[in-house]
Design an enzyme around this catalytic site. Structure first.
Site, PDB file in Angstrom:
ATOM      1  N   CYS A 147       0.872  -1.170   0.000  1.00  0.00           N
ATOM      2  CA  CYS A 147       0.000   0.000   0.000  1.00  0.00           C
ATOM      3  C   CYS A 147       0.912   1.225   0.000  1.00  0.00           C
ATOM      4  CB  CYS A 147      -0.924   0.004   1.216  1.00  0.00           C
ATOM      5  SG  CYS A 147      -2.269   1.221   1.115  1.00  0.00           S
ATOM      6  N   CYS A 149      -0.045   4.215   1.703  1.00  0.00           N
ATOM      7  CA  CYS A 149      -0.439   5.170   2.739  1.00  0.00           C
ATOM      8  C   CYS A 149       0.680   5.492   3.718  1.00  0.00           C
ATOM      9  CB  CYS A 149      -1.680   4.678   3.485  1.00  0.00           C
ATOM     10  SG  CYS A 149      -1.453   3.134   4.382  1.00  0.00           S
ATOM     11  N   LYS A 222     -11.883  -5.437   3.043  1.00  0.00           N
ATOM     12  CA  LYS A 222     -11.311  -4.532   4.044  1.00  0.00           C
ATOM     13  C   LYS A 222     -12.296  -3.399   4.298  1.00  0.00           C
ATOM     14  CE  LYS A 222      -7.240  -1.703   5.078  1.00  0.00           C
ATOM     15  NZ  LYS A 222      -5.934  -1.233   4.572  1.00  0.00           N
ATOM     16  N   ARG A 244     -10.926   7.233   4.431  1.00  0.00           N
ATOM     17  CA  ARG A 244     -10.686   6.231   3.383  1.00  0.00           C
ATOM     18  C   ARG A 244     -11.977   5.542   2.940  1.00  0.00           C
ATOM     19  NH1 ARG A 244      -5.246   4.514   6.481  1.00  0.00           N
ATOM     20  NH2 ARG A 244      -3.962   6.182   5.633  1.00  0.00           N
ATOM     21  N   LYS A 275     -10.788  -8.094   6.920  1.00  0.00           N
ATOM     22  CA  LYS A 275     -10.234  -7.181   7.923  1.00  0.00           C
ATOM     23  C   LYS A 275     -11.266  -6.094   8.223  1.00  0.00           C
ATOM     24  CE  LYS A 275      -6.366  -3.979   8.702  1.00  0.00           C
ATOM     25  NZ  LYS A 275      -5.178  -3.328   8.131  1.00  0.00           N
ATOM     26  N   TYR A 340      -1.549  -9.482  16.605  1.00  0.00           N
ATOM     27  CA  TYR A 340      -0.509  -9.010  17.512  1.00  0.00           C
ATOM     28  C   TYR A 340      -0.427  -9.890  18.760  1.00  0.00           C
ATOM     29  CZ  TYR A 340      -1.266  -5.102  14.391  1.00  0.00           C
ATOM     30  OH  TYR A 340      -1.416  -4.341  13.259  1.00  0.00           O
TER      31      TYR A 340
END
Length: 350
Positions: A147, A149, A222, A244, A275, A340
């Site tokens: 990406c 961004c 997403k 976005r 996601k 995570y």
């Protein structure tokens, strides 16, 4: 016609409803039927468990930047850090030792510009990090986020003109980014930008450059979610203006997820990602039922941060809630979970 003569529906949920209805209509009920018989003994509980979670299902995200000996804690994501290229191999070795098979890399460049040139720079932060990791731990599977961004001065996912993201001109830069990652040694690019046609553009570029065997894991579904806040702090990718919503999906839309996933498959995606994960378990389930391909789910930063916050306040048990969250994502249909929690979960899974 009795129940035995009926053909069962193919949809898994319909099959479940059909089976339960047959059971309820049966003349054999309590006290003969006692479901708790399968719950009394812990060994038997494990034997009949419907869903299993393994460390091999997990993918650990890493944030990498330039600098020397950098290990900067991410305040909103306890236990996570932004690391410099020169120390990223240390983390890779730890992850591999825990049995986690793969990482996904997110880069924070030294400089940003209007076109995100750092994303496809052969000597960029991700390209360097991939080389370091593959040299130190060649067995670790390295996925790279594709990406713009994190690399653009405006924080948006593509080329801007008059405040609007230009879809088609962005595709060339995304393809260049993916190819540069693979040339550096990445095992799989993962486009997260949500531009129309990005998978086809990347697939074509990879094939043209001789990388036809390299798979693509597409962020196929997403959503424009409020759960990305901590990540944007970590990746320094908060948009300078606007949002976005012009390219990420509306959280209210369910049918659209199947459309997006089908398009990405048609364009050459090998793995489909949903996601976020925890607030979109229904979408994970829908995508898994609809397509006969591996499905990944991203257990995102906001979901991670909430569990840590609740545990810090003493309101929940961190380890139990963590494992229940991951199990719920697997139960919904995810084959792979980007999370995570991966390192902590791996220690418990053994």
């Amino acid at each position: 016609m009795d129940n035995a003569g009926k053909s069962q529906p193919e949809n898994p949920i319909s099959v479940l409803v059909f089976s339960v209805s047959v059971c309820l209509k049966s003349t054999i009920m309590f006290p003969t039927v006692r479901p708790r018989r399968l719950r009394y003994n812990p060994v038997l509980r494990d034997m009949v468990r419907e869903t299993s979670l393994s460390v091999t299902n997990l993918i650990y995200p890493l944030f990498v930047t330039f600098g020397h000996n950098v290990k900067r804690p991410i305040q909103s994501m306890p236990g996570c850090v932004t690391e410099s290229v020169d120390v990223i191999a240390q983390s890779a070795k730890e992850i591999h030792t825990l049995g986690i098979p793969a990482v996904i890399l997110f880069g924070i460049p030294e400089h940003k510009d209007e076109k995100g040139a750092g994303a496809y720079d052969p000597d960029g932060v991700i390209q360097r990090a991939v080389k370091e990791i593959k040299h130190a731990v060649p067995e670790l599977f390295v996925i790279t986020d594709v990406c713009l961004c994190e690399y653009t001065s405006h924080g948006h996912c593509g080329i801007l003109e008059n405040g609007q993201i230009l879809n088609d001109p962005t595709l060339e830069l995304l393809a260049k980014t993916a190819v540069s990652h693979v040339r550096a040694g990445a095992d799989m690019p993962a486009p997260s930008d949500m531009m129309d046609g990005r998978v086809l553009s990347i697939r074509t570029a990879l094939d043209t450059e001789g990388f036809a065997s390299i798979p693509i894991m597409s962020y196929a579904v997403k959503y424009s979610s409020a759960f990305y806040g901590p990540f944007r702090e970590a990746a320094e990718s908060t948009p300078a203006f606007g949002d976005r919503k012009s390219h990420q999906m509306d959280p209210a839309n369910r049918r659209e997820a199947i459309k997006e996933a089908a398009i990405d498959l048609e364009e050459g995606a090998d793995i489909l990602m949903v996601k976020p994960a925890l607030s979109y378990l229904d979408i994970i389930s829908d995508v898994k039922r609809a397509f006969n391909v591996p499905v990944a789910a991203y257990n995102v930063s906001g979901e991670y941060a909430m569990v840590h916050a609740g545990a810090r306040l003493g309101w929940i048990d961190y380890e139990k809630v963590m494992m229940e969250v991951l199990l719920s994502i697997k139960r919904a249909g995810a084959d792979l979970i980007l999370t995570y929690f991966a390192k902590d979960a791996a220690k418990l899974l053994g």
